[in-house]
Design a protein around this motif. Structure first.
Motif, PDB file in Angstrom:
ATOM      1  N   UNK A   1       0.776  -1.273  -0.022  1.00 28.17           N
ATOM      2  CA  UNK A   1      -0.138   0.083   0.190  1.00 28.17           C
ATOM      3  C   UNK A   1       0.588   1.358   0.033  1.00 28.17           C
ATOM      4  N   UNK A   2       2.029   1.335   0.426  1.00 25.37           N
ATOM      5  CA  UNK A   2       3.000   2.331   0.157  1.00 25.37           C
ATOM      6  C   UNK A   2       3.418   2.619  -1.339  1.00 25.37           C
ATOM      7  N   UNK A   3       3.020   3.919  -1.502  1.00 24.72           N
ATOM      8  CA  UNK A   3       3.219   4.298  -3.093  1.00 24.72           C
ATOM      9  C   UNK A   3       4.698   4.373  -3.369  1.00 24.72           C
ATOM     10  N   UNK A   4       5.583   4.254  -2.496  1.00 26.03           N
ATOM     11  CA  UNK A   4       7.215   4.263  -2.798  1.00 26.03           C
ATOM     12  C   UNK A   4       7.532   2.797  -3.390  1.00 26.03           C
TER      13      UNK A   4
ATOM     14  N   UNK B   1       0.921  -4.263 -10.833  1.00 21.09           N
ATOM     15  CA  UNK B   1      -0.375  -3.578 -11.451  1.00 21.09           C
ATOM     16  C   UNK B   1      -0.876  -2.911 -10.116  1.00 21.09           C
ATOM     17  N   UNK B   2      -1.945  -1.918 -10.285  1.00 25.42           N
ATOM     18  CA  UNK B   2      -2.614  -1.507  -9.368  1.00 25.42           C
ATOM     19  C   UNK B   2      -3.931  -1.959  -9.024  1.00 25.42           C
ATOM     20  N   UNK B   3      -4.551  -2.238  -8.106  1.00 26.78           N
ATOM     21  CA  UNK B   3      -5.652  -2.576  -7.721  1.00 26.78           C
ATOM     22  C   UNK B   3      -6.263  -1.682  -6.532  1.00 26.78           C
TER      23      UNK B   3
ATOM     24  N   UNK C   1       0.394  -4.317  -6.872  1.00 28.06           N
ATOM     25  CA  UNK C   1       0.728  -5.763  -6.654  1.00 28.06           C
ATOM     26  C   UNK C   1       1.813  -6.259  -7.638  1.00 28.06           C
ATOM     27  N   UNK C   2       2.694  -6.941  -7.124  1.00 27.92           N
ATOM     28  CA  UNK C   2       4.137  -7.203  -7.828  1.00 27.92           C
ATOM     29  C   UNK C   2       4.159  -8.798  -8.053  1.00 27.92           C
TER      30      UNK C   2
END
Length: 64
Positions: free
Chosen positions: A28-31, A51-53, A58-59
């Protein structure tokens, strides 16, 4: 959880995997968008997808 903690947890999780195993890291950390790819460059593993959910990054990381 701090970014440093996320990086450390991902590093430990990768170290415990066998070659070919898949790690899915949800952050959840944008960095993390910068730090996880940098970690993968250091470890030599493969970032298969990211990806972003919503607010979650998510990696999908394949252990080399």
């Amino acid at each position: 959880m701090t970014d440093k903690t996320i990086n450390l947890r991902a590093r430990k999780a990768l170290a415990a995997l066998k070659p070919g195993d898949l790690l899915i890291a949800e952050c959840t950390d944008p960095l993390s968008a910068v730090d996880i790819p940098n970690l993968i460059n250091q470890t030599g593993d493969k970032l298969e997808a990211s990806s972003r959910e919503g607010n979650v990054l998510v990696f999908r990381i394949r252990k080399s």
